[in-house]
Motif scaffolding. Sequence first.
Motif, PDB file in Angstrom:
ATOM      1  N   PRO A  69     -49.036  37.181  32.527  1.00 48.02           N
ATOM      2  CA  PRO A  69     -47.703  37.328  31.967  1.00 48.02           C
ATOM      3  C   PRO A  69     -47.657  38.335  30.817  1.00 48.02           C
ATOM      4  CG  PRO A  69     -48.722  35.348  31.103  1.00 48.02           C
ATOM      5  CD  PRO A  69     -49.718  35.963  32.039  1.00 48.02           C
ATOM      6  N   ALA A  70     -46.452  38.830  30.534  1.00 43.62           N
ATOM      7  CA  ALA A  70     -46.218  39.536  29.281  1.00 43.62           C
ATOM      8  C   ALA A  70     -45.991  38.424  28.263  1.00 43.62           C
ATOM      9  CB  ALA A  70     -45.005  40.439  29.398  1.00 43.62           C
ATOM     10  N   ALA A  71     -47.027  38.110  27.494  1.00 43.50           N
ATOM     11  CA  ALA A  71     -46.982  36.907  26.666  1.00 43.50           C
ATOM     12  C   ALA A  71     -47.620  37.154  25.310  1.00 43.50           C
ATOM     13  CB  ALA A  71     -47.731  35.768  27.373  1.00 43.50           C
ATOM     14  N   ARG A  72     -47.335  36.269  24.372  1.00 42.73           N
ATOM     15  CA  ARG A  72     -48.019  36.359  23.080  1.00 42.73           C
ATOM     16  C   ARG A  72     -48.302  34.961  22.548  1.00 42.73           C
ATOM     17  NH1 ARG A  72     -42.836  38.064  20.801  1.00 42.73           N
ATOM     18  NH2 ARG A  72     -41.828  36.203  19.983  1.00 42.73           N
ATOM     19  N   ASN A  80     -45.643  32.102  23.871  1.00 39.20           N
ATOM     20  CA  ASN A  80     -44.377  32.680  24.328  1.00 39.20           C
ATOM     21  C   ASN A  80     -44.631  33.550  25.544  1.00 39.20           C
ATOM     22  OD1 ASN A  80     -42.544  35.019  24.549  1.00 39.20           O
ATOM     23  ND2 ASN A  80     -41.462  34.067  22.860  1.00 39.20           N
ATOM     24  N   GLY A  82     -42.693  36.046  28.188  1.00 38.13           N
ATOM     25  CA  GLY A  82     -41.451  36.756  28.433  1.00 38.13           C
ATOM     26  C   GLY A  82     -41.212  36.931  29.916  1.00 38.13           C
ATOM     27  N   ALA A  83     -41.998  37.793  30.522  1.00 38.73           N
ATOM     28  CA  ALA A  83     -41.821  38.095  31.934  1.00 38.73           C
ATOM     29  C   ALA A  83     -43.137  37.870  32.674  1.00 38.73           C
ATOM     30  CB  ALA A  83     -41.375  39.549  32.090  1.00 38.73           C
ATOM     31  N   VAL A  84     -43.027  37.536  33.969  1.00 40.08           N
ATOM     32  CA  VAL A  84     -44.235  37.381  34.789  1.00 40.08           C
ATOM     33  C   VAL A  84     -44.072  38.125  36.107  1.00 40.08           C
ATOM     34  CG1 VAL A  84     -45.301  35.260  33.982  1.00 40.08           C
ATOM     35  CG2 VAL A  84     -43.330  35.120  35.459  1.00 40.08           C
ATOM     36  N   THR A  85     -45.081  38.834  36.508  1.00 44.08           N
ATOM     37  CA  THR A  85     -45.048  39.564  37.767  1.00 44.08           C
ATOM     38  C   THR A  85     -46.433  39.518  38.399  1.00 44.08           C
ATOM     39  OG1 THR A  85     -43.331  41.038  36.934  1.00 44.08           O
ATOM     40  CG2 THR A  85     -44.560  41.793  38.846  1.00 44.08           C
ATOM     41  N   GLY A 139     -39.731  40.284  37.272  1.00 41.20           N
ATOM     42  CA  GLY A 139     -40.396  39.589  36.165  1.00 41.20           C
ATOM     43  C   GLY A 139     -39.459  38.823  35.268  1.00 41.20           C
ATOM     44  N   ALA A 140     -38.280  39.386  35.014  1.00 39.76           N
ATOM     45  CA  ALA A 140     -37.341  38.721  34.108  1.00 39.76           C
ATOM     46  C   ALA A 140     -36.770  37.463  34.749  1.00 39.76           C
ATOM     47  CB  ALA A 140     -36.223  39.677  33.715  1.00 39.76           C
ATOM     48  N   LEU A 141     -36.433  37.549  36.055  1.00 37.91           N
ATOM     49  CA  LEU A 141     -35.920  36.367  36.764  1.00 37.91           C
ATOM     50  C   LEU A 141     -36.971  35.267  36.783  1.00 37.91           C
ATOM     51  CD1 LEU A 141     -34.075  37.708  39.956  1.00 37.91           C
ATOM     52  CD2 LEU A 141     -33.046  36.773  37.879  1.00 37.91           C
ATOM     53  N   GLY A 143     -39.427  34.913  34.719  1.00 39.22           N
ATOM     54  CA  GLY A 143     -39.586  34.444  33.335  1.00 39.22           C
ATOM     55  C   GLY A 143     -38.560  33.378  32.983  1.00 39.22           C
ATOM     56  N   ARG A 144     -37.339  33.556  33.501  1.00 42.71           N
ATOM     57  CA  ARG A 144     -36.276  32.577  33.251  1.00 42.71           C
ATOM     58  C   ARG A 144     -36.607  31.201  33.830  1.00 42.71           C
ATOM     59  NH1 ARG A 144     -30.227  35.047  34.297  1.00 42.71           N
ATOM     60  NH2 ARG A 144     -30.015  36.012  32.250  1.00 42.71           N
TER      61      ARG A 144
END
Lengths: 224, 320
Positions: A69-72, A80, A82-85, A139-141, A143-144
């Motif tokens: 993921p785009a995470a921190r 956290n 954000g987006a996952v792909t 990724g945004a969908l 992530g939601r």
Amino acid sequence: MTKTKLKTVTLELPASRDTLAELEIGTVVYLTGRIFTAREGVYKRAVEDGHGLPASREQMGSANFHCSPAARINEDGTLNVGAVTATASFRFAKWLDGWFELSGCNVIIGKGGMTSEIYKKSFVPANAIYLTTVGYGTGALLGRGIKSVVDAHWRNELGLAQAIWVLDVEKMGPFLVEGDIHGNSLFERENAKVAAGIEAAYEGTRPATMQRYGELDDKTKEVI
Amino acid sequence: MAIPIATLQTTAEELTAKAAIEIPADYLAGLEKLADIESGELSAFVIQAMLENYKAAEEDRRAMCGDTGCPRWYVKYGNEARIDGGPIALEAALRRATAQATHNIPLRPNRVHPLTRADHDNNVGMNAPEIEYAFHPDADWVDLTTVHKGGLFGTDYRMLFPGDGIEGIRRFFLDTLVAFGKRGLACQPAIVGIGLGGNKDTCMVLGKHAACLRTVGSVHPDPDIAQLEVELKELGNSIGMGAMGFMGSSMVVDCNIEAGYCHTGGMPMSVHMFCLSSRRATARVHADGHVEYRTDPEWFSAYSRRTTVEWDTPMAQAAE
């Protein structure tokens, strides 16, 4: 949910063999339940280097997402995403048998699928199906669809991108059934349809004067 | 007046967020056009999901794709521009902005050491992010562009020869699109950039720039090249392959070609695919410190494509 005439279902995790058996290739799937990310770093460490997995099957879930993921990690230690792909799955084939045995997963999610040969060899005995992400960029969908980030294992050993992120998700999707319980592949079915038209597109072209060593000229083949 | 370094760093952080989150309007319009005529049911579904995804990204201010690519920088210096602390300070600011934005947005920390796989978790490391430069006459601004190109797939290079001609160009174009289009490894529909000519390295760079730094709908000023752009776009969309490699007609959102003079015996060619997450954002930072954001990098100009020994054309022609 994306509006479509394609058959659409919500799959509750963990899923029984009977439930998975009802899913045909090309069905649109949304996931509810627990999933975890694991990609090549995890596969190598868990299967090849013999470390096993860092938590129980119940804690990690029964669906493995080939992604990072785009995470921190926030300063207070909270997580956290954000987006996952997904990342391309064909690279994981060599670890699969050991992976199924170790993880007990029966749903694998990724990008681009694997070959029906691999599904028949490794997925069918594990009663597992393969879901592909869509477009690969949703990724945004996706992530939601993440309700909560439960844990991040092996982040020091493997870094944030390769760590195991355990996620509770609700109606996360869309995904498409690419490999069904019998080992059929949606991509292979589509590839056969597309292959028929490719020759026509090649009319008015010519092969390069200088060939490449090992060059493949069969347009029906895939590079994976 | 020197441009303050703090302004450049803040702008760079903002650009990183814009690129990761906001799909450029030119790409979106191009994709919607393809969607209107896509008859493949699965391919149409994929594009529909992508269109919804862009909306979700902007509404939530989250990255449009979980693979946030490899952030990199293109800097165009006006000949009269001056930066506080000079180019060394600018490079430091761009590295700081990349690391900071990776944490804040967040982006995926994609950059690792190629052998040890060590990850600094900030997209900064040896030779990363790349910073490329161009210069522009009669200007006192600095243009900052960030591109977050994704992808391990969809790019290839080949040394063709003059005798291969247009037929050879068409063949290599199709080979690349078909090979990486299957299963959608290239994450098409894409902006296909082609480098023609130059040396091997120039050919790769020109093609990448054509994919990432030109917009959908842009036309090369050389009429022969412009005609080939149209022809190859049509060819790519006639393969019968759409999004994810499913049956369909949506492969190429646009085809951009950039050319460079090459060795008389060769005709090198490279193909690059800027994916469904065609992430780019640009800002012009003026000498007085004010900033204008846009999505067209305006990287190529009459100056950058000049063919003569001297550049002494009137100002009017120097403008883009």
